[in-house]
Design a protein around this motif. Structure first.
Motif, PDB file in Angstrom:
ATOM      1  N   LYS A 153       0.831  -1.215   0.000  1.00  0.00           N
ATOM      2  CA  LYS A 153       0.000   0.000   0.000  1.00  0.00           C
ATOM      3  C   LYS A 153       0.856   1.252   0.000  1.00  0.00           C
ATOM      4  O   LYS A 153       0.561   2.225  -0.694  1.00  0.00           O
ATOM      5  CB  LYS A 153      -0.931   0.009   1.205  1.00  0.00           C
ATOM      6  N   ILE A 154       1.930   1.239   0.776  1.00  0.00           N
ATOM      7  CA  ILE A 154       2.825   2.395   0.822  1.00  0.00           C
ATOM      8  C   ILE A 154       3.472   2.620  -0.544  1.00  0.00           C
ATOM      9  O   ILE A 154       3.556   3.756  -1.030  1.00  0.00           O
ATOM     10  CB  ILE A 154       3.892   2.200   1.921  1.00  0.00           C
ATOM     11  N   LYS A 155       3.888   1.550  -1.172  1.00  0.00           N
ATOM     12  CA  LYS A 155       4.501   1.670  -2.502  1.00  0.00           C
ATOM     13  C   LYS A 155       3.486   2.185  -3.518  1.00  0.00           C
ATOM     14  O   LYS A 155       3.807   3.028  -4.357  1.00  0.00           O
ATOM     15  CB  LYS A 155       5.049   0.319  -2.949  1.00  0.00           C
ATOM     16  N   TYR A 200       2.998   5.869  -3.087  1.00  0.00           N
ATOM     17  CA  TYR A 200       4.175   6.586  -3.587  1.00  0.00           C
ATOM     18  C   TYR A 200       4.132   6.696  -5.104  1.00  0.00           C
ATOM     19  O   TYR A 200       4.352   7.767  -5.672  1.00  0.00           O
ATOM     20  CB  TYR A 200       5.442   5.873  -3.125  1.00  0.00           C
ATOM     21  N   VAL A 201       3.811   5.600  -5.766  1.00  0.00           N
ATOM     22  CA  VAL A 201       3.723   5.600  -7.224  1.00  0.00           C
ATOM     23  C   VAL A 201       2.601   6.527  -7.680  1.00  0.00           C
ATOM     24  O   VAL A 201       2.747   7.267  -8.659  1.00  0.00           O
ATOM     25  CB  VAL A 201       3.517   4.164  -7.755  1.00  0.00           C
ATOM     26  N   GLN A 202       1.505   6.522  -6.960  1.00  0.00           N
ATOM     27  CA  GLN A 202       0.386   7.396  -7.301  1.00  0.00           C
ATOM     28  C   GLN A 202       0.782   8.861  -7.183  1.00  0.00           C
ATOM     29  O   GLN A 202       0.433   9.679  -8.031  1.00  0.00           O
ATOM     30  CB  GLN A 202      -0.812   7.099  -6.392  1.00  0.00           C
ATOM     31  N   THR A 216       0.731  11.661 -10.197  1.00  0.00           N
ATOM     32  CA  THR A 216      -0.029  12.917 -10.141  1.00  0.00           C
ATOM     33  C   THR A 216       0.913  14.116 -10.302  1.00  0.00           C
ATOM     34  O   THR A 216       0.531  15.096 -10.954  1.00  0.00           O
ATOM     35  CB  THR A 216      -0.802  13.040  -8.817  1.00  0.00           C
ATOM     36  N   GLN A 217       2.106  14.050  -9.745  1.00  0.00           N
ATOM     37  CA  GLN A 217       3.072  15.125  -9.944  1.00  0.00           C
ATOM     38  C   GLN A 217       3.480  15.243 -11.410  1.00  0.00           C
ATOM     39  O   GLN A 217       3.666  16.335 -11.926  1.00  0.00           O
ATOM     40  CB  GLN A 217       4.327  14.892  -9.099  1.00  0.00           C
ATOM     41  N   GLU A 218       3.596  14.104 -12.063  1.00  0.00           N
ATOM     42  CA  GLU A 218       3.955  14.087 -13.477  1.00  0.00           C
ATOM     43  C   GLU A 218       2.855  14.722 -14.327  1.00  0.00           C
ATOM     44  O   GLU A 218       3.130  15.446 -15.277  1.00  0.00           O
ATOM     45  CB  GLU A 218       4.202  12.642 -13.921  1.00  0.00           C
TER      46      GLU A 218
END
Length: 65
Positions: free
Chosen positions: A49-51, A54-56, A60-62
């Protein structure tokens, strides 16, 4: 068991490189490292879930930037 056919006149270094690539693709070492120590399913799920969060965040920043 991995079988690497060596062609006649082929350099042994090249055959060894093919063997190493094939071995790493089988993910044998990763599996051995994972089996060395037992991780509880709850801990594994939490890490997943943490990973995922982080990927999400990266995605979203991208999109924003």
């Amino acid at each position: 068991m991995l079988i690497i056919p060596v062609k006649e006149g082929e350099n042994i270094d090249r055959a060894l490189k093919r063997y190493k690539r094939k071995f790493s693709n089988t993910k044998t070492m990763r599996e051995l490292r994972n089996r060395k120590q037992f991780t509880k399913p709850s801990v594994a799920n939490r890490a997943r879930k943490i990973k995922a969060s982080y990927v999400q965040q990266l995605r979203t920043q991208e999109e924003i930037g």
